[in-house]
Design a protein around this motif. Structure first.
Motif, PDB file in Angstrom:
ATOM      1  N   ASN A  37     -12.545 -45.935   2.000  1.00 27.84           N
ATOM      2  CA  ASN A  37     -11.197 -45.407   1.861  1.00 27.84           C
ATOM      3  C   ASN A  37     -10.419 -46.290   0.890  1.00 27.84           C
ATOM      4  OD1 ASN A  37      -8.577 -44.550   2.097  1.00 27.84           O
ATOM      5  ND2 ASN A  37      -8.544 -44.559   4.324  1.00 27.84           N
ATOM      6  N   VAL A  52     -14.672 -47.661  -8.057  1.00 29.29           N
ATOM      7  CA  VAL A  52     -14.610 -46.197  -8.155  1.00 29.29           C
ATOM      8  C   VAL A  52     -15.889 -45.574  -7.592  1.00 29.29           C
ATOM      9  CG1 VAL A  52     -14.404 -44.239  -9.743  1.00 29.29           C
ATOM     10  CG2 VAL A  52     -12.969 -46.273 -10.064  1.00 29.29           C
ATOM     11  N   MET A  55     -15.896 -45.640  -3.750  1.00 27.36           N
ATOM     12  CA  MET A  55     -14.860 -44.840  -3.094  1.00 27.36           C
ATOM     13  C   MET A  55     -15.460 -43.643  -2.382  1.00 27.36           C
ATOM     14  SD  MET A  55     -11.723 -44.310  -5.776  1.00 27.36           S
ATOM     15  CE  MET A  55     -10.946 -43.054  -4.787  1.00 27.36           C
ATOM     16  N   ASP A  56     -14.981 -43.389  -1.204  1.00 30.41           N
ATOM     17  CA  ASP A  56     -15.243 -42.116  -0.541  1.00 30.41           C
ATOM     18  C   ASP A  56     -14.021 -41.262  -0.872  1.00 30.41           C
ATOM     19  OD1 ASP A  56     -15.146 -39.964   1.340  1.00 30.41           O
ATOM     20  OD2 ASP A  56     -16.529 -41.073   2.630  1.00 30.41           O
ATOM     21  N   ARG A  57     -14.184 -40.399  -1.857  1.00 24.36           N
ATOM     22  CA  ARG A  57     -13.035 -39.634  -2.346  1.00 24.36           C
ATOM     23  C   ARG A  57     -12.420 -38.762  -1.274  1.00 24.36           C
ATOM     24  NH1 ARG A  57     -14.839 -37.255  -8.051  1.00 24.36           N
ATOM     25  NH2 ARG A  57     -15.403 -35.657  -6.578  1.00 24.36           N
ATOM     26  N   GLU A  58     -13.250 -38.198  -0.407  1.00 22.81           N
ATOM     27  CA  GLU A  58     -12.712 -37.337   0.655  1.00 22.81           C
ATOM     28  C   GLU A  58     -11.866 -38.146   1.633  1.00 22.81           C
ATOM     29  OE1 GLU A  58     -14.138 -34.229   4.121  1.00 22.81           O
ATOM     30  OE2 GLU A  58     -15.526 -34.737   2.523  1.00 22.81           O
ATOM     31  N   THR A  60     -10.417 -40.972   1.128  1.00 23.61           N
ATOM     32  CA  THR A  60      -9.238 -41.453   0.402  1.00 23.61           C
ATOM     33  C   THR A  60      -8.201 -40.344   0.292  1.00 23.61           C
ATOM     34  OG1 THR A  60     -10.593 -43.035  -0.828  1.00 23.61           O
ATOM     35  CG2 THR A  60      -8.437 -42.483  -1.765  1.00 23.61           C
ATOM     36  N   ALA A  61      -8.633 -39.151  -0.066  1.00 26.48           N
ATOM     37  CA  ALA A  61      -7.711 -38.024  -0.221  1.00 26.48           C
ATOM     38  C   ALA A  61      -7.073 -37.634   1.106  1.00 26.48           C
ATOM     39  CB  ALA A  61      -8.440 -36.828  -0.833  1.00 26.48           C
ATOM     40  N   ALA A  73      -3.445 -42.560  -4.079  1.00 24.26           N
ATOM     41  CA  ALA A  73      -4.896 -42.402  -4.223  1.00 24.26           C
ATOM     42  C   ALA A  73      -5.298 -42.192  -5.679  1.00 24.26           C
ATOM     43  CB  ALA A  73      -5.385 -41.237  -3.371  1.00 24.26           C
ATOM     44  N   ILE A  75      -6.523 -42.846  -9.270  1.00 22.58           N
ATOM     45  CA  ILE A  75      -7.469 -43.846  -9.777  1.00 22.58           C
ATOM     46  C   ILE A  75      -6.940 -44.410 -11.100  1.00 22.58           C
ATOM     47  CG2 ILE A  75      -9.822 -44.273 -10.576  1.00 22.58           C
ATOM     48  CD1 ILE A  75     -10.671 -41.890  -8.770  1.00 22.58           C
TER      49      ILE A  75
END
Length: 155
Positions: A37, A52, A55-58, A60-61, A73, A75
Motif C-alpha cells: 500500500n 513503483v 506497489m499494490d495499485r489496488e 493503494t487506490a 496515491a 505516482i
C-alpha cells in the motif's frame, strides 16, 4: 508517509506545506509493513522504479479513495536508482553544489529515532537541541547499482 512529519500536505483544498517545508521529498521504497500500500506516495516529488514495481495499485487506490484523498496515491516521477533520484532532487531544487544541500534521511516517518543529516544542517541540529550525534560524518555509500546502503542500526 505521515504528512505531520514531512510537513507536506496535499488534498482537495490544494497543496500546502507546514514546517519543516521540504523543498523535495524522495521516497526510496515501501516498508514491509505497508504490504504494497503506497498511499501517501503522492506527497513525494521523486521515487524509484523499485517502489513503483512493489506497489499494490489496488490496495493503494482503495485506501486513497476510502480516505477521500485520491491525490495522495499519485505516482511521482521515478528513476531506476537512488543516485539518479538524488541528482534530480538537487537539480530541481536549484542546488548546484552538493555540499550545500540540506538533507535529512530517515528510515520512514514512523521511525525517527535515527536519521542522517547533511553536514550543512549541523548548526541547525546543534541549535535545536535534544539530538545526539551517534556516528562520525561520512559520505553516503552507494552500491554498484547506484542505490544507497541502509544506515540504520539493526539492518
Amino acid at each position: 508517509m505521515d504528512s505531520n512529519i514531512t510537513g507536506r500536505h496535499r488534498d482537495i483544498a490544494g497543496d500546502f506545506s507546514a514546517p519543516p517545508c521540504p523543498g523535495r521529498i524522495f521516497v526510496r521504497d515501501l516498508t514491509r509493513d505497508s504490504d504494497g500500500n503506497a498511499n501517501g506516495i503522492g506527497l513525494a516529488d521523486i521515487t524509484t522504479a523499485r517502489l513503483v514495481k512493489r506497489m499494490d495499485r489496488e490496495k493503494t487506490a482503495v485506501n486513497a479513495v476510502t480516505a477521500i484523498s485520491p491525490e495522495k496515491a499519485a505516482i511521482p516521477v521515478y528513476f531506476d536508482t537512488d543516485w539518479q533520484c538524488i541528482q534530480v532532487c538537487m537539480h530541481t531544487a536549484g542546488i548546484e553544489n552538493g555540499s550545500d544541500a540540506r538533507i535529512v534521511r530517515i528510515r520512514d516517518t514512523a521511525s525517527l529515532q535515527y536519521m542522517e543529516i547533511s553536514r550543512s544542517l549541523q548548526t541547525a541540529a546543534d541549535e535545536k537541541g535534544g539530538l545526539k550525534q551517534v556516528s562520525s560524518w561520512r559520505p553516503w555509500d552507494f552500491d554498484a547499482a547506484g542505490n544507497l546502503f541502509d544506515f540504520y542500526p539493526g539492518n
